[in-house]
Design an enzyme around this catalytic site. Structure first.
Site, PDB file in Angstrom:
ATOM      1  CD  GLU A  92      55.246  28.345  26.312  1.00 36.00           C
ATOM      2  OE1 GLU A  92      56.090  29.175  26.682  1.00 36.00           O
ATOM      3  OE2 GLU A  92      54.112  28.680  25.916  1.00 36.00           O
ATOM      4  NE  ARG A 123      54.233  38.171  28.606  1.00 31.82           N
ATOM      5  CZ  ARG A 123      53.771  37.072  27.980  1.00 31.82           C
ATOM      6  NH1 ARG A 123      53.811  35.884  28.553  1.00 31.82           N
ATOM      7  NH2 ARG A 123      53.271  37.172  26.768  1.00 31.82           N
ATOM      8  CG  HIS A 137      59.499  33.469  24.970  1.00 30.19           C
ATOM      9  ND1 HIS A 137      59.165  32.864  26.161  1.00 30.19           N
ATOM     10  CD2 HIS A 137      58.373  33.374  24.189  1.00 30.19           C
ATOM     11  CE1 HIS A 137      57.918  32.418  26.102  1.00 30.19           C
ATOM     12  NE2 HIS A 137      57.407  32.725  24.934  1.00 30.19           N
ATOM     13  CG  HIS A 142      57.203  28.724  22.467  1.00 29.75           C
ATOM     14  ND1 HIS A 142      55.991  28.729  21.821  1.00 29.75           N
ATOM     15  CD2 HIS A 142      57.136  29.730  23.366  1.00 29.75           C
ATOM     16  CE1 HIS A 142      55.244  29.708  22.291  1.00 29.75           C
ATOM     17  NE2 HIS A 142      55.916  30.328  23.247  1.00 29.75           N
TER      18      HIS A 142
HETATM   19  C1  BGC Z   1      53.493  33.360  25.879  1.00 27.98           C
HETATM   20  C2  BGC Z   1      52.495  34.079  25.023  1.00 27.98           C
HETATM   21  C3  BGC Z   1      53.174  34.453  23.764  1.00 27.98           C
HETATM   22  C4  BGC Z   1      53.667  33.196  23.115  1.00 27.98           C
HETATM   23  C5  BGC Z   1      54.346  33.441  21.816  1.00 27.98           C
HETATM   24  C6  BGC Z   1      53.946  32.144  25.156  1.00 27.98           C
HETATM   25  O1  BGC Z   1      54.887  31.464  25.903  1.00 27.98           O
HETATM   26  O2  BGC Z   1      52.998  33.058  27.149  1.00 27.98           O
HETATM   27  O3  BGC Z   1      52.005  35.212  25.665  1.00 27.98           O
HETATM   28  O4  BGC Z   1      52.334  35.152  22.925  1.00 27.98           O
HETATM   29  O5  BGC Z   1      54.535  32.549  23.963  1.00 27.98           O
HETATM   30  O6  BGC Z   1      55.188  34.443  21.909  1.00 27.98           O
END
Ligand code: BGC
Length: 385
Positions: free
Chosen positions: A349, A115, A140, A211
């Protein structure tokens, strides 16, 4: 947003100290139906060819990766009975990635993973505004981040896939033409290496990761709370209710975030703790214990007793986001018609800290012209004795 897409180590990571390799003289059989997958992925999107590529090693480990978002679609490893087990969530056909609500399954994430508060940051006196696609924040890389782009296939071998992508100046609001190259390598030591490289022609911010959602009992199994997790991190980032770090990292000691020795993911996941509440479980940045920022270190170990499968994560990145699949709710139906319920997968991650462009005490995520970003993450797989 989804509709527009339709158009539109150097490392020799040691094998687990307490693990054995699955037998290498077992007859090689493939669990993945390559022909069916190719049929379901081979297409052209926005004038670019999309396909699916297979990496295989001598120990029956197989990885399927599409150049759409550089996504790991399947990762098959033998369990303790030598049964091939697909341990990542994903879809059997490309169209599902294009039409279903975005979960980032297996995707390469960029230009900035995690974020950025209010989708804003300042760099060299300019204010950059990104799309806010996660409450008030940017997540992301934005709706058309790297996960939704068709990557160029530079090279493909039986154990290596090299992808590249040029993210143009201004794409998703970020400054600078960013040239990215990602190399996936599967070794005969059961390592899946991901090597990231990037250069820019203008100062920018970059935070690249993958991810993959793992369930070491096999994708589609109902829960990961029975997995044992170790994270080699004595500090983590406490966050506000929108998951933006609040200041400098804090010690994990005495909190539900202490995974410095192996602990069941489920043990403290529902603890009466403000940070667990903010994350709706675990969704936090763990700061890896390192001597210097870019050291290649072991970051995490995950073990699923029922299959015996163990995964280790090594990285040059300073931190790792542990996300316990709190937003999965059973509505996404994945491979082999499997439902993906609440906490049926976890992500680890490797990354820089969330919101680094706005938090000067964090290691910098700036990339300048003339510099080359180099980053390596390795996932190793085995069966615990
Ligand atoms: C985030 C989560 C999110 C997920 C999928 C993760 O990297 O920290 O908050 O919901 O990704 O979007």
């Amino acid at each position: 947003m989804k509709k527009s897409i339709l158009f539109a180590v150097m490392v020799s990571a040691l094998l687990f100290t307490h693990c054995t390799n699955p037998s290498s003289n077992t007859k090689s059989t493939s669990m993945l139906d390559s022909a069916a997958l190719q049929k379901a992925y081979d297409t052209v999107l926005s004038g670019k060819k999309v396909g699916i590529y297979f990496l295989r090693n001598t120990n029956q480990v197989e990885v399927a990766i599409t150049n759409f978002g550089g996504r790991i679609v399947a990762l098959v490893v033998p369990d303790k009975q030598n049964k091939p087990t697909d341990i990542v969530l994903g879809y059997n056909q490309l169209s599902d990635y294009l039409t279903k609500p975005e979960a980032y399954f297996g995707a390469l994430i960029g230009r900035y993973g995690n974020r950025i508060a209010k989708g804003q940051f300042r760099l060299n006196d300019s204010l950059y505004q990104l799309a806010t696609n996660n409450g008030p924040n940017a997540l992301h890389g934005g709706p058309m981040g790297f996960h939704n782009q068709v990557w160029n296939v530079e090279r493909v071998h039986s154990n290596e896939l090299v992808l590249s992508y040029l993210s143009k100046d201004g794409e998703e609001g970020y400054p600078g033409n960013l040239q990215v190259q990602v190399t996936y390598t599967l070794t005969d030591s059961n390592e899946l290496k991901i090597n990231y490289q990037a250069t820019t022609d203008k100062a920018t911010v970059v935070n690249l990761t993958n991810h993959a959602y793992f369930n070491l009992n096999g994708q589609g199994n109902p829960s990961i709370t029975d997995h044992e997790l170790t994270i080699l991190a004595t500090q983590y980032s406490s966050v506000d209710s929108t998951l933006i770090p609040i200041g400098a990292p804090v010690p994990v000691k005495g909190t539900p975030f202490d995974f410095t020795t192996a602990k069941l993911i489920g043990k403290d996941i529902a603890a009466d703790d403000a940070q667990i509440k903010n994350g709706l479980g675990y969704d936090h940045n763990f700061v890896l214990d390192k001597k210097t920022l870019n050291d290649y270190v072991k970051a995490a170990i995950v073990y699923a007793p029922s299959t015996g499968i163990q995964m280790e994560v090594f990285t040059t990145e300073p931190a790792i986001q542990f996300y316990s699949g709190n937003f999965l709710d059973g509505s996404l139906i994945g491979k082999n018609n499997q439902k993906y319920p609440y906490r049926s997968a976890f992500c680890l991650e490797t990354q820089h800290y969330p919101d680094s462009p706005n938090q000067s005490v964090f290691p910098s995520t700036q990339l300048l012209p003339g510099q080359t970003l180099q980053s390596t993450t390795v996932y190793t797989f085995g069966v615990k004795k």
